[in-house]
Design an enzyme around this catalytic site. Structure first.
Site, PDB file in Angstrom:
ATOM      1  N   ARG A   1      79.830 103.043 -56.804  1.00 46.59           N
ATOM      2  CA  ARG A   1      80.947 102.362 -57.460  1.00 46.59           C
ATOM      3  C   ARG A   1      80.573 100.726 -57.569  1.00 46.59           C
ATOM      4  O   ARG A   1      80.039 100.331 -56.593  1.00 46.59           O
ATOM      5  CB  ARG A   1      82.019 102.708 -56.209  1.00 46.59           C
ATOM      6  CG  ARG A   1      83.060 101.348 -56.401  1.00 46.59           C
ATOM      7  CD  ARG A   1      84.259 101.549 -55.286  1.00 46.59           C
ATOM      8  NE  ARG A   1      85.128 102.833 -55.851  1.00 46.59           N
ATOM      9  CZ  ARG A   1      86.388 103.169 -55.529  1.00 46.59           C
ATOM     10  NH1 ARG A   1      86.814 102.466 -54.385  1.00 46.59           N
ATOM     11  NH2 ARG A   1      86.913 104.142 -55.921  1.00 46.59           N
TER      12      ARG A   1
ATOM     13  N   HIS B   1      86.921 104.888 -64.376  1.00 50.08           N
ATOM     14  CA  HIS B   1      87.112 105.890 -62.870  1.00 50.08           C
ATOM     15  C   HIS B   1      87.327 107.447 -63.342  1.00 50.08           C
ATOM     16  O   HIS B   1      88.162 107.798 -63.360  1.00 50.08           O
ATOM     17  CB  HIS B   1      88.139 105.420 -62.469  1.00 50.08           C
ATOM     18  CG  HIS B   1      88.341 105.481 -61.018  1.00 50.08           C
ATOM     19  ND1 HIS B   1      87.102 106.239 -60.217  1.00 50.08           N
ATOM     20  CD2 HIS B   1      89.199 105.509 -59.754  1.00 50.08           C
ATOM     21  CE1 HIS B   1      87.719 106.460 -58.906  1.00 50.08           C
ATOM     22  NE2 HIS B   1      88.628 105.928 -58.686  1.00 50.08           N
TER      23      HIS B   1
ATOM     24  N   GLN C   1      88.525 110.232 -60.906  1.00 50.66           N
ATOM     25  CA  GLN C   1      90.144 109.947 -60.567  1.00 50.66           C
ATOM     26  C   GLN C   1      90.602 110.858 -61.660  1.00 50.66           C
ATOM     27  O   GLN C   1      91.522 111.675 -61.568  1.00 50.66           O
ATOM     28  CB  GLN C   1      90.474 108.356 -60.743  1.00 50.66           C
ATOM     29  CG  GLN C   1      92.213 108.378 -60.686  1.00 50.66           C
ATOM     30  CD  GLN C   1      92.507 108.659 -59.111  1.00 50.66           C
ATOM     31  OE1 GLN C   1      91.870 108.081 -58.265  1.00 50.66           O
ATOM     32  NE2 GLN C   1      93.426 109.534 -59.090  1.00 50.66           N
TER      33      GLN C   1
ATOM     34  N   ASP D   1      99.143 101.485 -61.546  1.00 48.61           N
ATOM     35  CA  ASP D   1      98.135 101.293 -61.045  1.00 48.61           C
ATOM     36  C   ASP D   1      98.236  99.895 -60.487  1.00 48.61           C
ATOM     37  O   ASP D   1      99.229  99.413 -60.942  1.00 48.61           O
ATOM     38  CB  ASP D   1      96.872 101.671 -61.600  1.00 48.61           C
ATOM     39  CG  ASP D   1      95.452 101.411 -60.510  1.00 48.61           C
ATOM     40  OD1 ASP D   1      95.742 101.172 -59.342  1.00 48.61           O
ATOM     41  OD2 ASP D   1      94.354 101.303 -61.248  1.00 48.61           O
TER      42      ASP D   1
ATOM     43  N   CYS E   1      96.950 106.371 -58.621  1.00 42.22           N
ATOM     44  CA  CYS E   1      95.711 106.610 -58.035  1.00 42.22           C
ATOM     45  C   CYS E   1      95.521 106.103 -56.671  1.00 42.22           C
ATOM     46  O   CYS E   1      94.548 106.787 -55.963  1.00 42.22           O
ATOM     47  CB  CYS E   1      94.570 106.209 -58.856  1.00 42.22           C
ATOM     48  SG  CYS E   1      94.443 104.345 -59.177  1.00 42.22           S
TER      49      CYS E   1
ATOM     50  N   ARG F   1      91.319 115.179 -55.365  1.00 43.72           N
ATOM     51  CA  ARG F   1      90.028 114.267 -55.782  1.00 43.72           C
ATOM     52  C   ARG F   1      88.938 115.269 -55.041  1.00 43.72           C
ATOM     53  O   ARG F   1      87.813 115.447 -55.450  1.00 43.72           O
ATOM     54  CB  ARG F   1      90.046 112.792 -55.023  1.00 43.72           C
ATOM     55  CG  ARG F   1      90.782 111.704 -55.446  1.00 43.72           C
ATOM     56  CD  ARG F   1      90.404 111.726 -56.816  1.00 43.72           C
ATOM     57  NE  ARG F   1      88.905 110.789 -56.869  1.00 43.72           N
ATOM     58  CZ  ARG F   1      88.726 109.868 -56.655  1.00 43.72           C
ATOM     59  NH1 ARG F   1      89.606 108.821 -56.347  1.00 43.72           N
ATOM     60  NH2 ARG F   1      87.430 109.330 -56.555  1.00 43.72           N
TER      61      ARG F   1
HETATM   62  N1   CP Z   1      91.916 106.187 -56.188  1.00 49.37           N
HETATM   63  C1   CP Z   1      90.595 105.709 -55.406  1.00 49.37           C
HETATM   64  O1   CP Z   1      89.450 105.790 -56.107  1.00 49.37           O
HETATM   65  O2   CP Z   1      90.855 105.416 -54.119  1.00 49.37           O
HETATM   66  P1   CP Z   1      89.612 104.571 -53.515  1.00 49.37           P
HETATM   67  O3   CP Z   1      89.418 103.088 -53.790  1.00 49.37           O
HETATM   68  O4   CP Z   1      90.285 104.623 -51.952  1.00 49.37           O
HETATM   69  O5   CP Z   1      88.485 105.265 -53.409  1.00 49.37           O
HETATM   70  N1  NVA Z   2      92.226  99.692 -60.752  1.00 53.45           N
HETATM   71  C1  NVA Z   2      91.957  99.836 -59.269  1.00 53.45           C
HETATM   72  C2  NVA Z   2      91.462 101.356 -58.735  1.00 53.45           C
HETATM   73  C3  NVA Z   2      91.441 101.313 -57.319  1.00 53.45           C
HETATM   74  C4  NVA Z   2      91.153 102.784 -56.944  1.00 53.45           C
HETATM   75  C5  NVA Z   2      90.735  98.992 -58.800  1.00 53.45           C
HETATM   76  O1  NVA Z   2      89.789  99.037 -59.763  1.00 53.45           O
HETATM   77  O2  NVA Z   2      90.772  98.312 -57.866  1.00 53.45           O
END
Ligand code: CP
Ligand code: NVA
Length: 302
Positions: free
Chosen positions: A102, A129, A132, A220, A260, A288
């Protein structure tokens, strides 16, 4: 094989992953112990930014499949002191069997994959993502009994989650309507690719217009990780894109509301909508785990 972008998967591969995820979910509910398919395999998780769902679901998935998992924060690694991604990728390739990363920039994930000799999974970047989306498609299919022809309306920031969902829609035949302010559209290259694949992607500024007759309403956060400096501006610009009861009322009666997570109550979604009968948000989060088990089996069983 890697999963850097949702477009890395063909229609057949995506369908097979969803089916495998459904099987994993069923068996876990029936108390069938997951087979030790990944015994002796190790997955490393690298986080440049925070995570609850991605981290815990990958850790549990790997353990329940009999494998090992190591969670690493960027700043605990030499990466935080300037070691290059390419050397890190080469070294970790000798130790572990797959890496989920990530990162702030999508190019970081791509660079890692370029120099790794093991499967690399994008656990969220500024562009996509895809993990997701796997869980989201599984959720939509369970609720609507199909994917092709489903009308999905995205309301809010056209961000990473939106981009991967557009890709998922293009692969599976769903239609995507996006309502966002000017300047907050999903990535041009993603929209273009989806349209080339024959996907209907409609981008509007008006939330009600996009949400009308939708089967799925998705939102989101207004401020994604890494955008904190623009926080105040974003909250102002996006304030007419809230998932509230008025918006839900213009969609189909049996619309499902998706997010999400993490949610920011009173910003992109209201408490009433989050806890309404239309909300499938916790089902998404649960999925997930099951979808990622399917993904890990695919990537690690070679
Ligand atoms: N939806 C998601 O990826 O959540 P986190 O940021 O908690 O991993
Ligand atoms: N769009 C959000 C998603 C978190 C899971 C971010 O990137 O922070």
């Amino acid at each position: 094989m890697n999963l850097i972008s949702i477009f890395d998967l063909s229609h057949a591969e995506l369908e097979a992953l969803i089916e495998k995820g459904e099987e994993q979910k069923r068996e876990r509910k029936e108390g069938v112990r997951a087979r030790n398919d990944l015994e002796g395999k190790t997955l490393a998780l690298i986080f440049e930014k925070p995570s609850t769902r991605t981290r815990v679901s990958f850790e549990v998935a790997m353990r329940e499949l009999g494998g090992n998992v190591i969670s690493l924060n960027w700043n605990e690694l030499q990466l935080g002191r300037g070691e290059r991604i390419r050397e890190t990728a080469k070294v970790l390739s000798a130790y572990v069997d797959a890496v989920m990363i990530r990162a702030y920039r999508h190019s970081t994930v791509e660079e890692f994959a370029k120099h790794a000799s093991i499967p690399v999974i994008n656990g969220l970047s500024d562009l996509e993502h895809p993990c997701q989306t796997l869980a989201d498609l599984m959720t939509i299919k369970a609720q609507k009994k199909k994917l092709a022809g489903v009308k999905v309306a995205w309301v809010g920031d056209g961000n990473n989650v939106c981009n991967s969902l557009i890709g998922g829609a293009a692969i599976t035949g769903m239609n995507m309507f996006v309502a966002c302010p000017e300047g907050y559209e999903p990535a041009g290259e993603i929209v273009e690719k989806a349209k080339e694949m024959g996907c209907e992607v409609v981008i509007r500024n008006n939330a009600e217009e996009a949400a009308a007759d939708a089967d799925v309403l998705y939102t989101d956060v207004w401020v994604s990780m890494g955008e904190e400096e623009e926080s105040e501006k974003r909250k102002k610009v996006l304030r007419n894109y809230q998932m509230n009861e008025d918006l839900v009322s213009v969609a189909k009666e049996d619309v499902i509301v998706m997010h999400c997570m993490p949610v920011h109550i009173g910003e992109e979604i209201t408490e009433e909508v989050l806890s309404s009968a239309n909300s499938v948000i916790f089902e998404q989060a649960e999925n997930r785990l099951h979808a990622q088990k399917a993904l890990l089996m695919k990537l690690l069983n070679y």
